[in-house]
Structure formats: C-alpha cells, structure tokens
Motif scaffolding. Sequence first.
Motif, PDB file in Angstrom:
ATOM      1  N   VAL A  55     -56.128  16.144 -34.675  1.00 28.28           N
ATOM      2  CA  VAL A  55     -56.421  14.717 -34.563  1.00 28.28           C
ATOM      3  C   VAL A  55     -57.595  14.399 -35.488  1.00 28.28           C
ATOM      4  N   GLY A  56     -57.371  13.520 -36.440  1.00 29.50           N
ATOM      5  CA  GLY A  56     -58.411  13.157 -37.394  1.00 29.50           C
ATOM      6  C   GLY A  56     -59.414  12.202 -36.777  1.00 29.50           C
ATOM      7  N   VAL A  57     -60.693  12.412 -37.079  1.00 25.33           N
ATOM      8  CA  VAL A  57     -61.755  11.534 -36.577  1.00 25.33           C
ATOM      9  C   VAL A  57     -62.730  11.217 -37.723  1.00 25.33           C
ATOM     10  N   LYS A 186     -68.335  20.541 -47.750  1.00 23.52           N
ATOM     11  CA  LYS A 186     -67.677  21.622 -46.990  1.00 23.52           C
ATOM     12  C   LYS A 186     -66.538  22.236 -47.811  1.00 23.52           C
ATOM     13  N   ASN A 187     -66.029  23.370 -47.396  1.00 27.33           N
ATOM     14  CA  ASN A 187     -64.952  24.031 -48.159  1.00 27.33           C
ATOM     15  C   ASN A 187     -63.744  23.116 -48.302  1.00 27.33           C
ATOM     16  N   LEU A 188     -63.393  22.408 -47.233  1.00 22.15           N
ATOM     17  CA  LEU A 188     -62.396  21.339 -47.331  1.00 22.15           C
ATOM     18  C   LEU A 188     -63.166  20.041 -47.156  1.00 22.15           C
ATOM     19  N   GLY A 189     -63.438  19.373 -48.269  1.00 22.92           N
ATOM     20  CA  GLY A 189     -64.307  18.195 -48.222  1.00 22.92           C
ATOM     21  C   GLY A 189     -63.557  16.947 -48.635  1.00 22.92           C
ATOM     22  N   ALA A 190     -63.893  15.844 -47.988  1.00 22.18           N
ATOM     23  CA  ALA A 190     -63.344  14.544 -48.380  1.00 22.18           C
ATOM     24  C   ALA A 190     -64.265  13.951 -49.457  1.00 22.18           C
ATOM     25  N   PHE A 191     -64.036  12.697 -49.820  1.00 21.36           N
ATOM     26  CA  PHE A 191     -64.931  12.005 -50.744  1.00 21.36           C
ATOM     27  C   PHE A 191     -65.637  10.901 -49.968  1.00 21.36           C
ATOM     28  N   GLY A 192     -66.186  11.310 -48.845  1.00 21.15           N
ATOM     29  CA  GLY A 192     -66.851  10.424 -47.897  1.00 21.15           C
ATOM     30  C   GLY A 192     -66.904  11.202 -46.589  1.00 21.15           C
ATOM     31  N   ASP A 193     -67.156  10.523 -45.468  1.00 17.21           N
ATOM     32  CA  ASP A 193     -67.192  11.203 -44.171  1.00 17.21           C
ATOM     33  C   ASP A 193     -65.792  11.342 -43.584  1.00 17.21           C
ATOM     34  N   ALA A 194     -65.537  12.475 -42.937  1.00 15.06           N
ATOM     35  CA  ALA A 194     -64.264  12.691 -42.240  1.00 15.06           C
ATOM     36  C   ALA A 194     -64.396  13.931 -41.360  1.00 15.06           C
ATOM     37  N   GLY A 195     -63.531  14.028 -40.343  1.00 18.30           N
ATOM     38  CA  GLY A 195     -63.541  15.191 -39.454  1.00 18.30           C
ATOM     39  C   GLY A 195     -62.225  15.268 -38.703  1.00 18.30           C
ATOM     40  N   SER A 229     -63.974   6.141 -34.003  1.00 18.94           N
ATOM     41  CA  SER A 229     -64.174   7.317 -34.849  1.00 18.94           C
ATOM     42  C   SER A 229     -62.826   7.735 -35.415  1.00 18.94           C
ATOM     43  N   ARG A 230     -62.375   6.988 -36.435  1.00 22.48           N
ATOM     44  CA  ARG A 230     -61.041   7.228 -36.976  1.00 22.48           C
ATOM     45  C   ARG A 230     -61.141   7.809 -38.372  1.00 22.48           C
ATOM     46  N   LEU A 231     -60.151   8.609 -38.727  1.00 24.14           N
ATOM     47  CA  LEU A 231     -60.055   9.152 -40.080  1.00 24.14           C
ATOM     48  C   LEU A 231     -59.327   8.114 -40.928  1.00 24.14           C
TER      49      LEU A 231
END
Length: 367
Positions: A55-57, A186-195, A229-231
């Motif tokens: 689940v993306g947050v 992070k090793n798998l990084g977005a181009f902004g915030d994500a989790g 808190s959505r992706l």
Amino acid sequence: MTIPFLDLKSQYHELHAEIDEAFKRVMESGVYILGDECRAFEAEYAKYCGTKYCVGVGNGLEALHLALIACGIGPGDEVIVPSNTYIATWLAVSHTGARVVPIEPNPKTYNIDPGLIEAAISQRTKAILAVHLYGQPADMERISEIAERHALWLIEDAAQAHGARVNGRRVGSFGDVAAFSFYPTKNLGAFGDAGAITTDNLDIAERVRVLRNYGSREKYQNEVMGFNSRLDELQAAFLRVRLKRLDEWNARRTRAALYYLRFLENTQDLVLPYTPQWAEPVWHQFVVLHPRRDDLQKSLARAGITTLIHYPIPPHLSVAYSGYDFEGRKFSIAERLAKTALSLPISPHISPEDQDAVISAIRESLQ
Ligand SMILES: *Cc1c(COP(=O)(O)O)cnc(C)c1O
C-alpha cells in the motif's frame, strides 16, 4: 577534484527518457492521486518483495506510523526499537502514544542485537520494530522466532534496505508488516516524498489503505479518524521506472562496496563493515569506524571528498527525547557509533577512479 557524497542528478540522467515518458503519461491522464500508476506500482512492489500486498503512502515515517496503528499499537503499549537508527523509527512509535524501548546494536553489524531483546520484553510490550540499517538486513530469523514465542507484532523498518535478503528471502517479507521510504536518496528513491507498506496480512493492508485516505474506503464514509498520506501518481510512475533498475543498481552498489572492502583492508585502526554469511546487504551506506573520525572527515574534505555521519546524535540524545524517561538504561554502543562512524561516498554511479581517490585519501590521512 571533488567527489560528492551522492549524485542524484546522474540517476535522473541515466533514466531520463523513461522518466520523462512517465511524466507525460501521468500529466496527460488527468488523474494525479490514487489512480492506475499507484495501483500498478503497489502490485509490482509487492511482487518484488515477495508479499501479497503493498500500500503506497506519503513517506517512510507515515508508512511506519500507519503500520503501527494498523497493528493496534497506542497509548500504554511498549515497542522495542534499536538505539542505533534514524530518529524516524522512534518518532513513528511516539506518535502513536506508545513508548519506545531501545535496544543496543550488535557491535559488529550495528543492527539490533537479538540477544538483548527478551530481557526488555514486559507485560506492555506489543511489538518489535527491527531496522535494516545502512542496507544491512537485521537478523530476521532470530528476531521472528522471538516475536513468535512472545506473541508480539514484528514490524520492519526497511527504509534503507530495498531488495536486501536474509538467506535468499527479501526484507519486507519477514514482519507482519514492513515500512519503506522512497525518499530520493534511498536505494529505491522517488523524485519527491513517497513511501509504502508491504504485508501478507489482508486486514493490515486494508487498514492502512483506509488510514492513508481520511479513514474512508468510500468517499464521505469515514470509518476511522484517518490521515492524508497518499502516494501520488507522478511519484508512483517514477518509482515503476526505478524499480526495474533496482536489482542492477543494488548490484553496482555491491561492486563498489566490495572494492572498498578489498582496498581498505588493513588500514590503520579503520573498522570496515561486517556482513554475516546469511545476509545479502544492498549497501545503502558504506560505514567505517575510526577513533579519530572527525580528523579523518576533515582531511577527506580537504581532498574534495564529501562524507556524512549516520548519525551524529543518537535518538536518545536528541532534544526531542530530552524529557524522556529511559529508566536508567544506557546506550553506550549507539553513542560510540555516533562518535566514530563515517559514511563514505557510495552509489550506483560512483566510478572506480573516484573510489581510488577516496581510498588514497584515507590511507594518506591515516599514515
Ligand atoms: C529514511 C528513513 C525513514 C523515514 O523515511 P521518510 O520517507 O524520510 O519519512 C525511516 N526510517 C529509516 C531507517 C530511514 O532511513
């Protein structure tokens, strides 16, 4: 000559055709929150981790926070955490109203010492929150066994360890639930915030899905007091591009780590990272220890080499936790790591020439 700690722009440059294509696809779709990209990324990342659900947050801290709430953790509860971690691990617990019970790391792996966990379990303990620090997996087989024996939730903070394995099995698949950050470095990084969270437990996946979106499954039907808190779709689309390269980029990090290990061996008083034989790390950081760390860092800086310290202030010494009652516990290993640890430049894009420069500068400085 200067060697940056991490060059994020070269990550974009290598992928720019696919990233730009993803950007256009999302912009033209007219859907920017909770659409097909988010759903597709969730399915792809669950498959990658070997779990049923993802689940993306919004970010890693909220992935941890919502995972803890989904496990029913709150005021009056205790959660076992490592003393040596990024403060986000602790903050997520504190934001639920539960208490953190910090455990010292194994002095060789810097990850939570499973041998110290049982002595810290009380009537109020509800969960063990294990962190895979610096991309080195924690000893999940021993920790799972302890969690099971005491009927505790097991939660993974895998924010630094996308793709790392324990005896061939990926982190993110050991706990009842795991939290990931896709912060750009992070090793798998977005181009902004994500989790995101990963889990095999449908109930937990559903709860996080509801919590991330105002506590509602159906618009205007609010079942619980949720969060926003959505992706978002752009980050999900970028992450799908990055995910396809994750194994290759982790392999490049591993090659760089092995290079450092080989050419920094037997350097005066320098302690190199140790990897247990069951662990397959992904080298989020390459952390060395030295008793005169500050001098070493300064002399590397004079040679144009940027290094960082992960972390200069352990959470228990931060101002945020200055009023906290640690019941007389001491965290001397975490404090010693804060005084001696130094992270060398490592990334999928570091060149052997840059590594040679780092290695020579260290050797010269410590002669
Ligand atoms: C980065 C990180 C987090 C938090 O992630 P954000 O996306 O920055 O909120 C949590 N735990 C650890 C160990 C991290 O390294």
